[in-house]
Design a protein around this motif. Structure first.
Motif, PDB file in Angstrom:
ATOM      1  N   ALA A  84      25.973  78.155  36.278  1.00 19.43           N
ATOM      2  CA  ALA A  84      27.229  78.703  35.738  1.00 19.43           C
ATOM      3  C   ALA A  84      27.237  78.742  34.215  1.00 19.43           C
ATOM      4  O   ALA A  84      27.902  79.594  33.617  1.00 19.43           O
ATOM      5  CB  ALA A  84      28.412  77.870  36.248  1.00 19.43           C
ATOM      6  N   ASP A  85      26.509  77.834  33.578  1.00 20.26           N
ATOM      7  CA  ASP A  85      26.493  77.788  32.109  1.00 20.26           C
ATOM      8  C   ASP A  85      25.347  78.587  31.500  1.00 20.26           C
ATOM      9  O   ASP A  85      25.223  78.675  30.274  1.00 20.26           O
ATOM     10  CB  ASP A  85      26.377  76.328  31.638  1.00 20.26           C
ATOM     11  CG  ASP A  85      27.660  75.549  31.899  1.00 20.26           C
ATOM     12  OD1 ASP A  85      28.729  76.198  32.002  1.00 20.26           O
ATOM     13  OD2 ASP A  85      27.589  74.319  31.993  1.00 20.26           O
ATOM     14  N   ALA A  86      24.495  79.139  32.347  1.00 21.87           N
ATOM     15  CA  ALA A  86      23.275  79.781  31.836  1.00 21.87           C
ATOM     16  C   ALA A  86      23.575  81.039  31.018  1.00 21.87           C
ATOM     17  O   ALA A  86      22.925  81.282  29.993  1.00 21.87           O
ATOM     18  CB  ALA A  86      22.330  80.108  32.993  1.00 21.87           C
ATOM     19  N   LEU A  87      24.552  81.834  31.444  1.00 25.69           N
ATOM     20  CA  LEU A  87      24.806  83.099  30.744  1.00 25.69           C
ATOM     21  C   LEU A  87      25.233  82.847  29.302  1.00 25.69           C
ATOM     22  O   LEU A  87      24.717  83.477  28.375  1.00 25.69           O
ATOM     23  CB  LEU A  87      25.861  83.933  31.486  1.00 25.69           C
ATOM     24  CG  LEU A  87      26.274  85.230  30.771  1.00 25.69           C
ATOM     25  CD1 LEU A  87      25.085  86.194  30.628  1.00 25.69           C
ATOM     26  CD2 LEU A  87      27.426  85.925  31.497  1.00 25.69           C
ATOM     27  N   ALA A  88      26.160  81.913  29.110  1.00 23.77           N
ATOM     28  CA  ALA A  88      26.651  81.659  27.748  1.00 23.77           C
ATOM     29  C   ALA A  88      25.518  81.169  26.852  1.00 23.77           C
ATOM     30  O   ALA A  88      25.372  81.623  25.710  1.00 23.77           O
ATOM     31  CB  ALA A  88      27.790  80.641  27.787  1.00 23.77           C
ATOM     32  N   LEU A  89      24.701  80.257  27.358  1.00 25.48           N
ATOM     33  CA  LEU A  89      23.603  79.743  26.543  1.00 25.48           C
ATOM     34  C   LEU A  89      22.572  80.843  26.268  1.00 25.48           C
ATOM     35  O   LEU A  89      22.063  80.973  25.159  1.00 25.48           O
ATOM     36  CB  LEU A  89      22.953  78.533  27.218  1.00 25.48           C
ATOM     37  CG  LEU A  89      21.770  77.919  26.466  1.00 25.48           C
ATOM     38  CD1 LEU A  89      22.144  77.497  25.046  1.00 25.48           C
ATOM     39  CD2 LEU A  89      21.201  76.715  27.237  1.00 25.48           C
ATOM     40  N   ALA A  90      22.280  81.636  27.298  1.00 28.87           N
ATOM     41  CA  ALA A  90      21.293  82.716  27.121  1.00 28.87           C
ATOM     42  C   ALA A  90      21.786  83.724  26.085  1.00 28.87           C
ATOM     43  O   ALA A  90      21.020  84.159  25.210  1.00 28.87           O
ATOM     44  CB  ALA A  90      21.012  83.403  28.456  1.00 28.87           C
ATOM     45  N   GLN A  91      23.067  84.080  26.135  1.00 26.51           N
ATOM     46  CA  GLN A  91      23.590  85.045  25.161  1.00 26.51           C
ATOM     47  C   GLN A  91      23.548  84.477  23.749  1.00 26.51           C
ATOM     48  O   GLN A  91      23.186  85.175  22.802  1.00 26.51           O
ATOM     49  CB  GLN A  91      25.016  85.471  25.546  1.00 26.51           C
ATOM     50  CG  GLN A  91      24.999  86.431  26.729  1.00 26.51           C
ATOM     51  CD  GLN A  91      26.389  86.763  27.258  1.00 26.51           C
ATOM     52  OE1 GLN A  91      27.308  85.947  27.168  1.00 26.51           O
ATOM     53  NE2 GLN A  91      26.525  87.950  27.831  1.00 26.51           N
ATOM     54  N   ALA A  92      23.883  83.195  23.634  1.00 28.40           N
ATOM     55  CA  ALA A  92      23.845  82.579  22.304  1.00 28.40           C
ATOM     56  C   ALA A  92      22.413  82.501  21.785  1.00 28.40           C
ATOM     57  O   ALA A  92      22.130  82.824  20.623  1.00 28.40           O
ATOM     58  CB  ALA A  92      24.476  81.188  22.359  1.00 28.40           C
TER      59      ALA A  92
END
Ligand SMILES: *Cc1c(COP(=O)(O)O)cnc(C)c1O
Length: 230
Positions: A140-148
């Motif tokens: 669930a947290d992967a997208l935010a970290l990947a975008q950052a």
């Protein structure tokens, strides 16, 4: 043939067979030779058998090997945990890092990547099976970290990696690896341009390849049983 070249050939044959079984091209899966605890002479023997990409877990040990083998055109991947106080060594010596699981680490790696080197190639580590002792972001947290991470100037975000617990059978292993593949596809559907799904080791590379792995990290099947870590 040396023992290492024989075992490398056997691993390459396993990768080819797994690709054939999955209807995939053998070129679609890269082999990372995990050389942690083995010396520079062993890495050199693998290089002479045609292997160029090597994975290391222990930063200090790796930096010594990387320096000793500077004369060879090797590609070094950090696949161990990266603490804040080790980011500079990683940024200065490695080509890839598979184990980014916090924004702070990604930011430090980007800031500390030397100007004269290409961007550091990065994968986000994801905890796909909820293993309690495991590093990695939740899916669930992967997208935010990947975008950052994709927005950091000195990093090139390439994909995601996972290290699930050993599964009891092939089907169970595939179910867990497919969670990583689904996440990989979901991230690309969000506009990220990822080409690397780093999953599969000596014991489970067939299941990983059946589930879409593009890079398997193989240690003991190439080099034999590991020495205990320093
Ligand atoms: C040690 C290690 C490997 C290789 O494991 P083998 O079972 O020896 O193939 C792969 N990935 C990571 C992250 C490792 O720490």
């Amino acid at each position: 043939m040396t023992r290492i070249s024989t075992q490398l050939s056997a691993v390459r044959a396993r990768i080819h067979a797994a690709c054939r079984a999955a209807g995939r091209s053998p070129e679609s899966v890269a082999l990372l030779a995990v050389s942690k605890t083995f010396g520079a002479d062993t890495v050199q023997a693998a290089f002479e058998a045609g292997q160029t990409d090597f994975g290391e877990n222990y930063i200090q040990e790796a930096v010594e090997k990387i320096s000793a083998l500077r004369h060879l055109p090797l590609v070094w991947h950090c696949i161990g945990p990266v603490q804040s106080n080790k980011t500079r060594l990683v940024a200065e010596h490695f080509d890839w890092v598979h184990t980014v699981d916090r924004l702070k680490i990604a930011q430090r790696l980007s800031e500390q990547r030397p100007e004269g080197l290409p961007p550091l190639q990065v994968c986000i580590q994801v905890n796909v099976d909820g293993g309690p002792t495991k590093s990695g972001v939740t899916p669930a947290d992967a997208l935010a970290l990947a975008q950052a991470a994709a927005g950091l100037p000195r990093l090139h975000l390439r994909g995601i990696m996972c290290i699930p617990e050993p599964a009891p059978d092939f089907e169970t292993a595939c179910e867990i690896f497919e969670r990583a593949r689904d996440l990989f596809e979901a991230l690309n559907a969000q506009g990220l341009q990822l080409d690397t799904l780093s999953m599969g080791m000596s014991a489970d590379l067939e299941a990983a390849i059946a589930s879409g792995s593009t890079l398997v990290r193989v240690g003991s099947a190439i080099f034999g049983a590991r020495h205990s870590p320093a």
